[in-house]
Scaffold this motif. Structure first.
Motif, mmCIF file in Angstrom:
data_model
loop_
_atom_site.group_PDB
_atom_site.id
_atom_site.type_symbol
_atom_site.label_atom_id
_atom_site.label_comp_id
_atom_site.label_asym_id
_atom_site.label_seq_id
_atom_site.Cartn_x
_atom_site.Cartn_y
_atom_site.Cartn_z
ATOM 1 N N SER A 277 0.837 -1.212 0.000
ATOM 2 C CA SER A 277 0.000 0.000 0.000
ATOM 3 C C SER A 277 0.864 1.252 0.000
ATOM 4 N N ILE A 278 0.275 2.314 -0.539
ATOM 5 C CA ILE A 278 0.873 3.649 -0.500
ATOM 6 C C ILE A 278 -0.205 4.586 0.033
ATOM 7 N N ILE A 279 0.139 5.394 1.025
ATOM 8 C CA ILE A 279 -0.829 6.327 1.616
ATOM 9 C C ILE A 279 -0.309 7.748 1.437
ATOM 10 N N ILE A 280 -1.194 8.605 0.922
ATOM 11 C CA ILE A 280 -0.864 10.018 0.705
ATOM 12 C C ILE A 280 -1.859 10.855 1.497
ATOM 13 N N ARG A 281 -1.358 11.868 2.182
ATOM 14 C CA ARG A 281 -2.233 12.774 2.935
ATOM 15 C C ARG A 281 -1.929 14.218 2.545
ATOM 16 N N SER A 282 -2.987 15.000 2.438
ATOM 17 C CA SER A 282 -2.817 16.399 2.072
ATOM 18 C C SER A 282 -4.044 17.190 2.519
ATOM 19 N N GLU A 283 -3.847 18.484 2.738
ATOM 20 C CA GLU A 283 -4.988 19.342 3.048
ATOM 21 C C GLU A 283 -5.718 19.750 1.773
ATOM 22 N N SER A 284 -5.164 19.372 0.615
ATOM 23 C CA SER A 284 -5.817 19.611 -0.678
ATOM 24 C C SER A 284 -6.391 18.304 -1.209
ATOM 25 N N ASP A 285 -7.428 18.409 -2.008
ATOM 26 C CA ASP A 285 -8.061 17.223 -2.607
ATOM 27 C C ASP A 285 -7.046 16.448 -3.445
ATOM 28 N N LEU A 286 -7.062 15.109 -3.305
ATOM 29 C CA LEU A 286 -6.093 14.263 -4.001
ATOM 30 C C LEU A 286 -6.695 13.515 -5.189
ATOM 31 N N THR A 287 -7.841 13.975 -5.665
ATOM 32 C CA THR A 287 -8.488 13.310 -6.799
ATOM 33 C C THR A 287 -7.578 13.290 -8.023
ATOM 34 N N PHE A 288 -6.791 14.350 -8.210
ATOM 35 C CA PHE A 288 -5.931 14.420 -9.402
ATOM 36 C C PHE A 288 -4.890 13.303 -9.391
ATOM 37 N N VAL A 289 -4.424 12.894 -8.198
ATOM 38 C CA VAL A 289 -3.464 11.792 -8.116
ATOM 39 C C VAL A 289 -4.145 10.479 -8.488
ATOM 40 N N LYS A 290 -5.334 10.282 -7.942
ATOM 41 C CA LYS A 290 -6.091 9.065 -8.271
ATOM 42 C C LYS A 290 -6.366 9.000 -9.774
ATOM 43 N N ASP A 291 -6.824 10.115 -10.363
ATOM 44 C CA ASP A 291 -7.132 10.137 -11.798
ATOM 45 C C ASP A 291 -5.902 9.837 -12.645
ATOM 46 N N ALA A 292 -4.749 10.356 -12.225
ATOM 47 C CA ALA A 292 -3.512 10.115 -12.967
ATOM 48 C C ALA A 292 -3.122 8.638 -12.920
ATOM 49 N N LEU A 293 -3.351 7.996 -11.781
ATOM 50 C CA LEU A 293 -3.019 6.576 -11.658
ATOM 51 C C LEU A 293 -3.989 5.701 -12.448
ATOM 52 N N VAL A 294 -5.245 6.101 -12.477
ATOM 53 C CA VAL A 294 -6.232 5.374 -13.287
ATOM 54 C C VAL A 294 -5.858 5.471 -14.759
ATOM 55 N N SER A 295 -5.431 6.657 -15.183
ATOM 56 C CA SER A 295 -5.000 6.848 -16.566
ATOM 57 C C SER A 295 -3.755 6.010 -16.868
ATOM 58 N N LEU A 296 -2.835 5.953 -15.915
ATOM 59 C CA LEU A 296 -1.628 5.140 -16.084
ATOM 60 C C LEU A 296 -2.001 3.668 -16.258
ATOM 61 N N GLN A 297 -2.924 3.197 -15.429
ATOM 62 C CA GLN A 297 -3.390 1.804 -15.537
ATOM 63 C C GLN A 297 -3.866 1.479 -16.946
ATOM 64 N N ALA A 298 -4.642 2.406 -17.503
ATOM 65 C CA ALA A 298 -5.251 2.166 -18.816
ATOM 66 C C ALA A 298 -4.238 2.143 -19.944
ATOM 67 N N ASN A 299 -3.077 2.767 -19.715
ATOM 68 C CA ASN A 299 -2.097 2.890 -20.787
ATOM 69 C C ASN A 299 -0.918 1.922 -20.680
ATOM 70 N N LEU A 300 -0.883 1.154 -19.609
ATOM 71 C CA LEU A 300 0.196 0.187 -19.470
ATOM 72 C C LEU A 300 -0.080 -1.042 -20.326
ATOM 73 N N SER A 301 0.985 -1.580 -20.947
ATOM 74 C CA SER A 301 0.801 -2.783 -21.762
ATOM 75 C C SER A 301 0.437 -3.985 -20.893
ATOM 76 N N GLN A 302 0.971 -3.985 -19.672
ATOM 77 C CA GLN A 302 0.600 -4.993 -18.686
ATOM 78 C C GLN A 302 0.051 -4.263 -17.470
ATOM 79 N N PRO A 303 -1.264 -4.084 -17.416
ATOM 80 C CA PRO A 303 -1.873 -3.264 -16.364
ATOM 81 C C PRO A 303 -1.513 -3.737 -14.955
ATOM 82 N N ILE A 304 -1.295 -2.780 -14.086
ATOM 83 C CA ILE A 304 -1.056 -3.059 -12.671
ATOM 84 C C ILE A 304 -2.383 -2.840 -11.937
ATOM 85 N N GLU A 305 -2.831 -3.859 -11.242
ATOM 86 C CA GLU A 305 -4.107 -3.724 -10.526
ATOM 87 C C GLU A 305 -3.915 -2.867 -9.286
#
Length: 274
Positions: free
Chosen positions: A38-66
């Motif tokens: 696991s990786i845990i990130i904490r911030s006083e700002s919304d972290l949706t952009f990090v989640k969205d970036a990782l979802v996009s990365l998943q979709a573009n990997l030749s061998q997706p990481i779950e």
């Protein structure tokens, strides 16, 4: 400090933690916490952009990481205040033990202790019972030594009664904590060293050792040797199930008092005069 913060937890296979954390560091430059898978990130700002970036990365990997995501808004707790609110002053024998964010009491001997890493804030049954014994057996101008001094609370109690105080502890953190607490109370000790009773010079009217039972047995000879004839030895840190084992090591002394608090025993011995 804002009233809330955001926490994003990414759960994934352990083998991919370093790879994904390196990717996150390219888009997010604050701290991360790593668990097993696991990786845990904490911030006083919304972290949706990090989640969205990782979802996009998943979709573009030749061998997706779950990866699984948990994005929560949490209450931002003032942990220092929460800790301070949890520490209450106590009365033990003649003494009032209080943290620096409380006020002293006029009718008791005040000892200011800010609980930290070193053992001894007065709340544990052994420290409480030792303070009661000190109230009864330590007099002005007595020479005392506190063996395994921890925070220095027992030595401070003796100093407040007008005794001459020596202290020792094998833990350097305790030695530093002891120095700090004497300074906090505007008191001075006679000697303080890193080590045990075997380095003591001379003998003392009262020897105090609030240490676990097995160590008391191991250093029993040195403790007795450091006690003056007619002097007292205050022993604590003894679980009731270990009491008889400790007593066997001090059978040549006279047991003056036994105190049981919770499951912890404190014994006060007197060394016979020859």
């Amino acid at each position: 400090m804002q009233s809330n913060y955001y926490e994003l937890t990414i759960t994934l296979e352990e083998q991919y933690v370093d790879l994904i954390s390196d990717y996150i560091m390219n888009i997010y430059d604050e701290g991360m916490e790593f668990g097993k898978g696991s990786i845990i990130i904490r911030s006083e700002s919304d972290l949706t952009f990090v989640k969205d970036a990782l979802v996009s990365l998943q979709a573009n990997l030749s061998q997706p990481i779950e990866m699984q995501f948990s994005h929560e808004k949490r209450e931002n707790i003032d942990w220092i205040k929460k800790y301070q609110d949890s520490i209450e002053p106590i009365e033990a024998g003649k003494f009032y033990i209080f943290p620096s964010w409380y006020t002293p009491k006029e009718d008791l001997i005040n000892i200011k202790i800010d609980p930290a890493l070193a053992f001894g804030s007065g709340h544990h049954a052994t420290t409480f019972s030792c303070l009661g014994a000190i109230s009864e057996y330590v007099k002005a101008n007595d020479s005392i030594i506190d063996v395994g001094c921890g925070s220095g609370i027992l030595g401070l109690a003796c100093k407040k009664l007008g005794a001459n105080v020596a202290l020792c502890d094998t833990d350097p953190v305790s030695v530093d904590s002891c120095k700090e607490n004497f300074a906090l109370n505007n008191e001075t000790y006679d000697t303080l060293w890193e080590g045990s009773i075997d380095k003591a010079e001379g003998t003392y009217d009262v020897v105090i050792a609030n240490i676990i039972a097995d160590v008391l047995r191991f250093i029993a000879k040195d403790l007795k040797a450091a006690t003056k004839e007619g002097g007292y030895l205050i022993l604590s840190g003894i679980l009731d199930k270990k009491e008889e084992l400790v007593k066997k090591s001090f059978i040549d002394l006279t047991l003056e008092k036994r105190t049981l608090k919770d499951e912890w025993v404190t014994l006060v011995y007197k060394k016979p005069s020859l």
